[in-house]
Design a protein around this motif. Structure first.
Motif, PDB file in Angstrom:
ATOM      1  N   PRO A  16       0.819  -1.216   0.000  1.00 47.53           N
ATOM      2  CA  PRO A  16       0.000   0.000   0.000  1.00 47.53           C
ATOM      3  C   PRO A  16       0.853   1.266   0.000  1.00 47.53           C
ATOM      4  O   PRO A  16       1.913   1.330   0.628  1.00 47.53           O
ATOM      5  CB  PRO A  16      -0.806  -0.122   1.298  1.00 47.53           C
ATOM      6  CG  PRO A  16      -0.805  -1.582   1.604  1.00 47.53           C
ATOM      7  CD  PRO A  16       0.522  -2.101   1.130  1.00 47.53           C
ATOM      8  N   THR A  51      -0.996   4.176   0.462  1.00 45.47           N
ATOM      9  CA  THR A  51      -2.017   5.110   0.928  1.00 45.47           C
ATOM     10  C   THR A  51      -1.602   5.909   2.152  1.00 45.47           C
ATOM     11  O   THR A  51      -2.277   6.868   2.523  1.00 45.47           O
ATOM     12  CB  THR A  51      -3.310   4.340   1.246  1.00 45.47           C
ATOM     13  OG1 THR A  51      -3.008   3.259   2.134  1.00 45.47           O
ATOM     14  CG2 THR A  51      -3.905   3.763  -0.033  1.00 45.47           C
ATOM     15  N   HIS A  52      -0.498   5.556   2.791  1.00 47.18           N
ATOM     16  CA  HIS A  52      -0.020   6.331   3.938  1.00 47.18           C
ATOM     17  C   HIS A  52       0.794   7.549   3.509  1.00 47.18           C
ATOM     18  O   HIS A  52       1.085   8.419   4.320  1.00 47.18           O
ATOM     19  CB  HIS A  52       0.849   5.457   4.840  1.00 47.18           C
ATOM     20  CG  HIS A  52       2.108   4.989   4.175  1.00 47.18           C
ATOM     21  ND1 HIS A  52       2.120   4.048   3.177  1.00 47.18           N
ATOM     22  CD2 HIS A  52       3.406   5.351   4.366  1.00 47.18           C
ATOM     23  CE1 HIS A  52       3.368   3.836   2.778  1.00 47.18           C
ATOM     24  NE2 HIS A  52       4.170   4.618   3.483  1.00 47.18           N
ATOM     25  N   SER A 112       1.775  11.132   1.843  1.00 48.33           N
ATOM     26  CA  SER A 112       1.105  12.409   1.595  1.00 48.33           C
ATOM     27  C   SER A 112       1.272  12.832   0.145  1.00 48.33           C
ATOM     28  O   SER A 112       0.458  13.586  -0.390  1.00 48.33           O
ATOM     29  CB  SER A 112       1.668  13.497   2.514  1.00 48.33           C
ATOM     30  OG  SER A 112       3.050  13.704   2.267  1.00 48.33           O
ATOM     31  N   GLU A 154      -7.355   7.597  -9.350  1.00 48.01           N
ATOM     32  CA  GLU A 154      -8.487   7.097  -8.563  1.00 48.01           C
ATOM     33  C   GLU A 154      -8.025   6.677  -7.171  1.00 48.01           C
ATOM     34  O   GLU A 154      -8.657   7.016  -6.160  1.00 48.01           O
ATOM     35  CB  GLU A 154      -9.126   5.916  -9.285  1.00 48.01           C
ATOM     36  CG  GLU A 154     -10.293   5.299  -8.522  1.00 48.01           C
ATOM     37  CD  GLU A 154     -10.846   4.057  -9.204  1.00 48.01           C
ATOM     38  OE1 GLU A 154     -11.822   3.490  -8.676  1.00 48.01           O
ATOM     39  OE2 GLU A 154     -10.281   3.647 -10.243  1.00 48.01           O
ATOM     40  N   LEU A 155      -6.916   5.945  -7.110  1.00 46.32           N
ATOM     41  CA  LEU A 155      -6.398   5.486  -5.828  1.00 46.32           C
ATOM     42  C   LEU A 155      -6.047   6.668  -4.933  1.00 46.32           C
ATOM     43  O   LEU A 155      -6.415   6.709  -3.748  1.00 46.32           O
ATOM     44  CB  LEU A 155      -5.160   4.611  -6.050  1.00 46.32           C
ATOM     45  CG  LEU A 155      -4.376   4.226  -4.794  1.00 46.32           C
ATOM     46  CD1 LEU A 155      -5.204   3.294  -3.924  1.00 46.32           C
ATOM     47  CD2 LEU A 155      -3.042   3.576  -5.163  1.00 46.32           C
ATOM     48  N   CYS A 156      -5.348   7.630  -5.500  1.00 47.17           N
ATOM     49  CA  CYS A 156      -4.888   8.755  -4.693  1.00 47.17           C
ATOM     50  C   CYS A 156      -6.033   9.669  -4.294  1.00 47.17           C
ATOM     51  O   CYS A 156      -6.048  10.203  -3.174  1.00 47.17           O
ATOM     52  CB  CYS A 156      -3.803   9.517  -5.458  1.00 47.17           C
ATOM     53  SG  CYS A 156      -2.276   8.540  -5.652  1.00 47.17           S
ATOM     54  N   ASP A 157      -6.986   9.862  -5.186  1.00 47.80           N
ATOM     55  CA  ASP A 157      -8.161  10.678  -4.830  1.00 47.80           C
ATOM     56  C   ASP A 157      -8.924  10.033  -3.684  1.00 47.80           C
ATOM     57  O   ASP A 157      -9.400  10.720  -2.770  1.00 47.80           O
ATOM     58  CB  ASP A 157      -9.074  10.849  -6.044  1.00 47.80           C
ATOM     59  CG  ASP A 157      -8.512  11.820  -7.070  1.00 47.80           C
ATOM     60  OD1 ASP A 157      -7.528  12.519  -6.750  1.00 47.80           O
ATOM     61  OD2 ASP A 157      -9.045  11.863  -8.200  1.00 47.80           O
ATOM     62  N   ARG A 158      -9.060   8.720  -3.738  1.00 49.25           N
ATOM     63  CA  ARG A 158      -9.825   8.001  -2.724  1.00 49.25           C
ATOM     64  C   ARG A 158      -9.129   8.051  -1.362  1.00 49.25           C
ATOM     65  O   ARG A 158      -9.781   8.161  -0.324  1.00 49.25           O
ATOM     66  CB  ARG A 158     -10.014   6.541  -3.166  1.00 49.25           C
ATOM     67  CG  ARG A 158     -10.888   5.730  -2.209  1.00 49.25           C
ATOM     68  CD  ARG A 158     -11.150   4.343  -2.757  1.00 49.25           C
ATOM     69  NE  ARG A 158      -9.959   3.520  -2.784  1.00 49.25           N
ATOM     70  CZ  ARG A 158      -9.380   3.060  -3.880  1.00 49.25           C
ATOM     71  NH1 ARG A 158      -9.880   3.368  -5.079  1.00 49.25           N
ATOM     72  NH2 ARG A 158      -8.295   2.300  -3.815  1.00 49.25           N
ATOM     73  N   GLU A 159      -7.812   8.009  -1.372  1.00 46.64           N
ATOM     74  CA  GLU A 159      -7.068   7.925  -0.118  1.00 46.64           C
ATOM     75  C   GLU A 159      -6.461   9.257   0.321  1.00 46.64           C
ATOM     76  O   GLU A 159      -5.797   9.317   1.357  1.00 46.64           O
ATOM     77  CB  GLU A 159      -5.945   6.878  -0.251  1.00 46.64           C
ATOM     78  CG  GLU A 159      -6.439   5.489  -0.631  1.00 46.64           C
ATOM     79  CD  GLU A 159      -7.302   4.866   0.441  1.00 46.64           C
ATOM     80  OE1 GLU A 159      -7.225   5.307   1.611  1.00 46.64           O
ATOM     81  OE2 GLU A 159      -8.060   3.914   0.114  1.00 46.64           O
ATOM     82  N   GLY A 160      -6.658  10.299  -0.478  1.00 50.39           N
ATOM     83  CA  GLY A 160      -6.139  11.610  -0.088  1.00 50.39           C
ATOM     84  C   GLY A 160      -4.646  11.767  -0.291  1.00 50.39           C
ATOM     85  O   GLY A 160      -4.001  12.565   0.407  1.00 50.39           O
ATOM     86  N   VAL A 161      -4.089  11.036  -1.238  1.00 48.43           N
ATOM     87  CA  VAL A 161      -2.665  11.147  -1.564  1.00 48.43           C
ATOM     88  C   VAL A 161      -2.514  12.046  -2.778  1.00 48.43           C
ATOM     89  O   VAL A 161      -3.169  11.827  -3.805  1.00 48.43           O
ATOM     90  CB  VAL A 161      -2.056   9.761  -1.866  1.00 48.43           C
ATOM     91  CG1 VAL A 161      -0.571   9.891  -2.217  1.00 48.43           C
ATOM     92  CG2 VAL A 161      -2.260   8.811  -0.699  1.00 48.43           C
TER      93      VAL A 161
END
Length: 323
Positions: free
Chosen positions: A268, A270-271, A273, A292-299
């Motif tokens: 992952p 997703t941790h 920034s 999509e991944l970064c938008d979902r996880e705030g990255v």
């Protein structure tokens, strides 16, 4: 030398170029406070030789208060090796007790291509400044001369940020970085460059850096500007060091879907920034997966400078900075 500029600030201070002795304008009536700016020394074309400029600097500015120093072009006519400059700086290190930031070779393409810079062993300046917190080195190997960048493994208690900007970073330097003991290091950035300019580092050379055990405080890692960016991405996908990072850059290189998919299918991210992938060769569907991944996880992900490369055309891919 695309992507390389003179910094406007360095080590948190605005950059000011000291007027050389004999400049038509002369010295201003009032110079900035020695501790208020990052001092840049530039011999320029037809300027003084570096030893003359260095003595002028020591005579004009209180070296005991200088916090940051940038070395611009150190030659006045023909290109010359950096080694005498390193020797001078290291010899006078005791006069700079407050120095915390050092930039060796703040040079842009109009002054000298990065691969033409005649570098040397920069270990003496690291050893001479035990309180140094930030070191930037621009230049590396070269196919044009034998004066290449070198580094010996050292232990340094204070260094927090280390960056090598190169069009061809020798593998010896990468291995030396991995063998250094830098307990305070928080940021590491390596530009690998092209094999045509002595950029011969391999993924195996990165093993100590990727293990997570080399630099316990490392939070920002850049493994960039590489012709083997796919291999690096695949290694990073399972590298223990990623778990301790806040920011990861695999930008400026030849990253394609092969390396990107390995990264997406790996551990992952997703941790983080931020994830910097700019200057890449990803297809739209793979970019969409990252977004999509970064938008979902705030990255925050940087996917700028996309080159829509078609592997079926057998077109070469290029790093951002080489010559």
């Amino acid at each position: 030398m695309t992507g390389i500029d003179h910094p406007c600030s360095f080590h948190g201070l605005p950059v000011f170029t000291l007027p050389a002795p004999g400049d038509d304008g002369g010295l201003p009536d009032t110079l900035p406070g020695a501790d208020s700016i990052a001092w840049r020394l530039d011999c320029a074309w037809d300027g003084p030789e570096f030893p003359v400029l260095w003595q002028h600097f020591l005579d004009t500015v209180d070296p005991a208060a200088v916090r940051a120093l940038l070395i611009g072009p150190w030659w006045s006519e023909e290109y010359s090796p950096l080694s005498p400059v390193v020797e001078l700086i290291a010899a006078d290190a005791g006069r700079f007790p407050a120095l915390r930031g050092l930039f060796l070779a703040d040079v842009v393409g109009e002054e000298c291509e990065v691969s033409w810079l005649q570098m040397c062993d920069i270990t003496p300046v690291i050893e001479a400044f035990p309180r140094l917190e930030e070191l930037v080195v621009r230049g590396g190997g070269s196919g044009l001369n034998e004066e290449t960048l070198e580094l010996r493994p050292v232990r340094h208690e204070a260094l927090r940020s280390l960056r090598f900007e190169s069009g061809g970073l020798p593998g010896q330097v990468v291995r030396a970085v991995g063998s250094c003991e830098l307990p305070a290091l928080e940021r590491l950035e390596l530009w690998f460059g092209s094999q045509w300019y002595a950029g011969d580092a391999t993924v195996a050379d990165l093993a100590p850096l990727l293990s997570g055990g080399a630099f316990p405080r490392l939070r920002r890692l850049g493994l960039q500007n590489s012709e083997i960016q796919d291999e690096i991405a695949a290694a990073v996908a399972s590298a223990p060091v990623v778990a301790q990072l806040e920011f990861l850059a695999l930008s400026m290189g030849t990253l394609s879907d092969t390396g990107a998919l390995a990264l997406l299918d790996g551990q992952p991210l997703t941790h983080l920034s931020g994830l910097d992938l700019h200057h890449h060769y990803l297809t739209d569907p793979v970019m969409a997966r990252f977004q999509e991944l970064c938008d979902r996880e705030g990255v925050h992900v940087d996917l700028a400078e996309a080159d829509h490369w078609d592997p079926d055309d057998d077109e070469p891919r290029y790093v951002a900075v080489s010559e």
